[in-house]
Write an enzyme that holds these catalytic residues in place. Structure first.
Site, short mmCIF file in Angstrom:
data_model
loop_
_atom_site.label_atom_id
_atom_site.label_comp_id
_atom_site.label_asym_id
_atom_site.label_seq_id
_atom_site.Cartn_x
_atom_site.Cartn_y
_atom_site.Cartn_z
N GLY A 48 0.76 -1.25 0.00
CA GLY A 48 0.00 0.00 0.00
C GLY A 48 0.79 1.29 0.00
O GLY A 48 0.33 2.30 -0.52
N ASP A 103 0.92 3.42 4.54
CA ASP A 103 -0.18 4.12 3.87
C ASP A 103 -1.28 4.52 4.85
O ASP A 103 -1.76 5.65 4.85
CB ASP A 103 -0.75 3.27 2.72
CG ASP A 103 -1.09 1.85 3.15
OD1 ASP A 103 -0.78 1.47 4.30
OD2 ASP A 103 -1.68 1.11 2.33
N ASP A 106 -5.35 1.72 10.54
CA ASP A 106 -6.78 1.49 10.74
C ASP A 106 -6.99 1.06 12.21
O ASP A 106 -7.08 1.91 13.09
CB ASP A 106 -7.21 0.43 9.72
CG ASP A 106 -8.69 0.13 9.72
OD1 ASP A 106 -9.46 0.97 10.21
OD2 ASP A 106 -9.09 -0.94 9.23
N LYS A 134 -7.18 6.46 10.79
CA LYS A 134 -8.59 6.45 11.17
C LYS A 134 -8.67 6.34 12.69
O LYS A 134 -8.76 5.23 13.23
CB LYS A 134 -9.29 5.23 10.57
CG LYS A 134 -9.35 5.19 9.05
CD LYS A 134 -10.06 3.91 8.62
CE LYS A 134 -10.04 3.70 7.15
NZ LYS A 134 -10.50 2.35 6.76
N PHE A 155 -13.98 3.17 4.46
CA PHE A 155 -13.03 2.48 3.60
C PHE A 155 -12.61 3.40 2.45
O PHE A 155 -13.43 4.04 1.81
CB PHE A 155 -13.64 1.20 3.04
CG PHE A 155 -12.62 0.34 2.38
CD1 PHE A 155 -11.82 -0.51 3.14
CD2 PHE A 155 -12.41 0.40 1.01
CE1 PHE A 155 -10.84 -1.29 2.53
CE2 PHE A 155 -11.44 -0.38 0.39
CZ PHE A 155 -10.65 -1.22 1.16
N VAL A 156 -11.30 3.51 2.21
CA VAL A 156 -10.79 4.39 1.16
C VAL A 156 -9.95 3.59 0.16
O VAL A 156 -9.43 2.52 0.49
CB VAL A 156 -9.92 5.54 1.75
CG1 VAL A 156 -10.78 6.56 2.46
CG2 VAL A 156 -8.83 5.02 2.68
N ARG A 168 -5.25 0.70 -6.89
CA ARG A 168 -3.99 1.26 -6.39
C ARG A 168 -3.43 2.35 -7.31
O ARG A 168 -2.69 3.23 -6.88
CB ARG A 168 -2.92 0.16 -6.27
CG ARG A 168 -3.21 -0.88 -5.21
CD ARG A 168 -1.94 -1.70 -4.94
NE ARG A 168 -2.21 -2.95 -4.26
CZ ARG A 168 -2.33 -3.09 -2.95
NH1 ARG A 168 -2.23 -2.03 -2.16
NH2 ARG A 168 -2.56 -4.28 -2.41
P1 IMP Z 1 -4.42 -2.14 10.74
O1 IMP Z 1 -3.50 -3.22 11.23
O2 IMP Z 1 -5.87 -2.43 11.09
O3 IMP Z 1 -4.01 -0.75 11.16
O4 IMP Z 1 -4.43 -2.26 9.17
C1 IMP Z 1 -3.56 -1.66 8.33
C2 IMP Z 1 -3.68 -2.21 6.92
O5 IMP Z 1 -5.05 -2.51 6.54
C3 IMP Z 1 -3.21 -1.16 5.95
O6 IMP Z 1 -1.82 -1.24 5.74
C4 IMP Z 1 -4.03 -1.46 4.71
O7 IMP Z 1 -3.36 -2.43 3.92
C5 IMP Z 1 -5.31 -2.06 5.22
N1 IMP Z 1 -6.40 -1.05 5.26
C6 IMP Z 1 -6.97 -0.54 6.36
N2 IMP Z 1 -7.94 0.36 6.06
C7 IMP Z 1 -7.98 0.42 4.70
C8 IMP Z 1 -8.77 1.20 3.77
O8 IMP Z 1 -9.65 2.03 4.13
N3 IMP Z 1 -8.49 1.00 2.46
C9 IMP Z 1 -7.56 0.11 2.01
N4 IMP Z 1 -6.79 -0.62 2.85
C10 IMP Z 1 -7.00 -0.47 4.18
#
Ligand code: IMP
Length: 181
Positions: A48, A103, A106, A134, A155-156, A168
């Protein structure tokens, strides 16, 4: 407003290429100021972050290095649960000033589990540069020093971020259309 259809989902424009570039340039300027003479090592987390990393690194005008890794999670023991490992980290980070490029944060789970492994290797410093965060979705604390945008829990896609592998290549960031969840 032009909507974007990717597979079964409809997205609407959210951040323009110019909005993104403004923040990327600001982050690079802060890093140039904070890391002058420190030869930072950027570690970009694929897939990402490839577009963010490329644009940010072009705007870094101090001596710096970059490497690219992938994170993979596998099932550990009962007590460790999911374990996250880095694939392709062939640089010695001991005593280096490390900046992780990601990137989006979340839930924060990925970085929350991965960062302690890097700390273990005793870098001189370890900071995060993240394009999107987020806060409402974050369950695992991560401290982001260089943040582009704080965004709602939607979601983006675009600018490196995908939906099921697609989107992408879009130079702007779109978000899931209201009411389309
Ligand atoms: P986390 O471990 O929940 O913080 O997830 C991080 C990963 O989830 C990021 O590196 C992205 O690959 C994916 N991700 C989380 N939210 C989104 C979104 O809104 N769009 C696309 N990918 C996302």
């Amino acid at each position: 407003m032009s909507f974007l259809q990717v597979k079964d989902k409809t997205f609407e424009p959210y951040l323009t290429a110019s909005d993104i570039n403004g923040q990327v340039q600001r982050l690079a300027a802060e890093i140039n100021r904070d890391y002058k003479g420190k030869r930072p090592l950027f570690i970009a987390i694929l897939n990402g972050s490839f577009m963010f990393s490329s644009d940010l690194f072009k705007a870094v005008n101090i001596e710096a290095e970059i490497c690219f890794i992938k994170l993979a999670s596998y099932k550990g023991t009962k007590s460790t649960g999911q374990v996250i490992t880095a694939i392709g980290l062939d640089m010695d980070i001991h005593d280096r000033h490390v900046i992780i490029l990601e990137d989006i944060v979340d839930t924060g789970k990925t970085l929350n589990e991965f960062l302690p492994q890097l700390h273990h290797q005793q870098p001189a410093s370890l900071e995060l540069a993240v394009l999107l965060h987020k806060p409402e979705a974050t369950r695992y604390p991560v401290s982001i020093k260089y943040l582009g945008f704080s965004i709602p829990d939607k979601f983006v896609l675009g600018y490196g971020l995908d939906y099921d592998g697609l989107g992408r290549n879009i130079p702007e960031i779109y978000k899931l259309k209201e009411g389309a969840e």
